[in-house]
Design a protein around this motif. Structure first.
Motif, PDB file in Angstrom:
ATOM      1  N   GLN A 116       0.819  -1.180   0.092  1.00  0.00           N
ATOM      2  CA  GLN A 116      -0.090   0.067  -0.009  1.00  0.00           C
ATOM      3  C   GLN A 116       0.981   1.301   0.130  1.00  0.00           C
ATOM      4  O   GLN A 116       0.500   2.327  -0.710  1.00  0.00           O
ATOM      5  N   TYR A 117       1.954   1.207   0.987  1.00  0.00           N
ATOM      6  CA  TYR A 117       2.908   2.263   0.629  1.00  0.00           C
ATOM      7  C   TYR A 117       3.510   2.563  -0.382  1.00  0.00           C
ATOM      8  O   TYR A 117       3.884   3.651  -0.783  1.00  0.00           O
ATOM      9  N   LYS A 118       4.014   1.660  -1.162  1.00  0.00           N
ATOM     10  CA  LYS A 118       4.446   1.487  -2.568  1.00  0.00           C
ATOM     11  C   LYS A 118       3.703   2.130  -3.529  1.00  0.00           C
ATOM     12  O   LYS A 118       4.026   3.052  -4.408  1.00  0.00           O
ATOM     13  N   ALA A 119       2.382   1.801  -3.378  1.00  0.00           N
ATOM     14  CA  ALA A 119       1.216   2.124  -4.508  1.00  0.00           C
ATOM     15  C   ALA A 119       1.188   3.769  -4.058  1.00  0.00           C
ATOM     16  O   ALA A 119       1.006   4.502  -5.033  1.00  0.00           O
ATOM     17  N   LYS A 120       1.066   4.127  -2.844  1.00  0.00           N
ATOM     18  CA  LYS A 120       0.777   5.677  -2.462  1.00  0.00           C
ATOM     19  C   LYS A 120       2.110   6.234  -2.829  1.00  0.00           C
ATOM     20  O   LYS A 120       1.976   7.435  -3.359  1.00  0.00           O
ATOM     21  N   GLY A 121       3.433   6.010  -2.630  1.00  0.00           N
ATOM     22  CA  GLY A 121       4.402   6.590  -3.155  1.00  0.00           C
ATOM     23  C   GLY A 121       4.564   6.489  -4.684  1.00  0.00           C
ATOM     24  O   GLY A 121       5.181   7.898  -5.220  1.00  0.00           O
ATOM     25  N   ALA A 122       4.300   5.612  -5.368  1.00  0.00           N
ATOM     26  CA  ALA A 122       4.209   5.680  -6.856  1.00  0.00           C
ATOM     27  C   ALA A 122       3.526   6.709  -7.363  1.00  0.00           C
ATOM     28  O   ALA A 122       3.531   7.351  -8.256  1.00  0.00           O
ATOM     29  N   SER A 123       1.966   6.862  -6.748  1.00  0.00           N
ATOM     30  CA  SER A 123       0.947   7.720  -7.165  1.00  0.00           C
ATOM     31  C   SER A 123       1.256   9.084  -6.716  1.00  0.00           C
ATOM     32  O   SER A 123       1.123  10.122  -7.593  1.00  0.00           O
ATOM     33  N   VAL A 133       4.054  10.043  -9.500  1.00  0.00           N
ATOM     34  CA  VAL A 133       3.230  10.580 -10.743  1.00  0.00           C
ATOM     35  C   VAL A 133       2.540  11.909 -10.735  1.00  0.00           C
ATOM     36  O   VAL A 133       2.718  12.643 -11.505  1.00  0.00           O
ATOM     37  N   THR A 134       1.855  12.079  -9.534  1.00  0.00           N
ATOM     38  CA  THR A 134       1.110  13.422  -9.368  1.00  0.00           C
ATOM     39  C   THR A 134       2.150  14.457  -9.179  1.00  0.00           C
ATOM     40  O   THR A 134       1.832  15.696  -9.849  1.00  0.00           O
ATOM     41  N   LEU A 135       3.157  14.435  -8.637  1.00  0.00           N
ATOM     42  CA  LEU A 135       4.462  15.520  -8.471  1.00  0.00           C
ATOM     43  C   LEU A 135       4.990  15.803  -9.971  1.00  0.00           C
ATOM     44  O   LEU A 135       5.076  17.017 -10.566  1.00  0.00           O
ATOM     45  N   VAL A 136       5.308  14.634 -10.764  1.00  0.00           N
ATOM     46  CA  VAL A 136       5.725  15.023 -11.930  1.00  0.00           C
ATOM     47  C   VAL A 136       4.790  15.732 -13.199  1.00  0.00           C
ATOM     48  O   VAL A 136       5.067  16.553 -13.703  1.00  0.00           O
ATOM     49  N   ALA A 137       3.589  15.157 -12.782  1.00  0.00           N
ATOM     50  CA  ALA A 137       2.314  15.723 -13.723  1.00  0.00           C
ATOM     51  C   ALA A 137       2.100  17.023 -13.372  1.00  0.00           C
ATOM     52  O   ALA A 137       2.070  18.124 -14.309  1.00  0.00           O
ATOM     53  N   THR A 138       2.036  17.588 -12.164  1.00  0.00           N
ATOM     54  CA  THR A 138       2.118  19.000 -11.521  1.00  0.00           C
ATOM     55  C   THR A 138       3.409  19.931 -11.974  1.00  0.00           C
ATOM     56  O   THR A 138       2.980  20.727 -12.542  1.00  0.00           O
ATOM     57  N   THR A 139       4.548  19.144 -12.077  1.00  0.00           N
ATOM     58  CA  THR A 139       5.597  19.925 -12.605  1.00  0.00           C
ATOM     59  C   THR A 139       5.783  20.214 -14.082  1.00  0.00           C
ATOM     60  O   THR A 139       5.897  21.448 -14.574  1.00  0.00           O
ATOM     61  N   PHE A 140       5.121  19.161 -14.854  1.00  0.00           N
ATOM     62  CA  PHE A 140       5.102  19.561 -16.531  1.00  0.00           C
ATOM     63  C   PHE A 140       4.118  20.553 -16.622  1.00  0.00           C
ATOM     64  O   PHE A 140       4.078  21.426 -17.391  1.00  0.00           O
ATOM     65  N   PHE A 141       2.826  20.443 -15.652  1.00  0.00           N
ATOM     66  CA  PHE A 141       1.728  21.639 -15.828  1.00  0.00           C
ATOM     67  C   PHE A 141       2.366  22.889 -15.449  1.00  0.00           C
ATOM     68  O   PHE A 141       2.009  23.664 -16.240  1.00  0.00           O
TER      69      PHE A 141
END
Length: 87
Positions: A46-53, A56-64
């Motif tokens: 669960q922690y790995k899944a949360k860390g991965a998401s 992904v959210t951080l990278v998407a926000t950076t690109f935006f």
């Protein structure tokens, strides 16, 4: 003689019961350890899944933000150039 036989039998019975209870205790402890290990593995996933998401959210926000910044600067650049030439 009877009391000696009885006490030896009682000691043997208590010893067998003690051994059985010890074995039962060890089995229950092993089962508990396996359940807790499974729980840790589940939490770890669960922690790995949360860390991965989160990544992904951080990278998407950076690109935006980078795209938004580029759009704002491209729109405002002619006006900035006019202001610089005046001074």
């Amino acid at each position: 003689m009877t009391s000696g036989w009885f006490s030896a039998t009682a000691k043997t019975t208590i010893g067998v019961r003690g051994l059985l209870s010890r074995l039962e205790w060890q089995a229950s402890r092993q089962a508990l350890k396996e359940r807790s290990t499974d729980a840790v593995r589940t939490r770890s996933r669960q922690y790995k899944a949360k860390g991965a998401s989160l990544i992904v959210t951080l990278v998407a926000t950076t690109f935006f933000m980078e795209n938004l910044d580029g759009t704002i600067i491209a729109t405002a650049l002619p006006q900035m150039a006019r202001c610089i030439r005046r001074t």
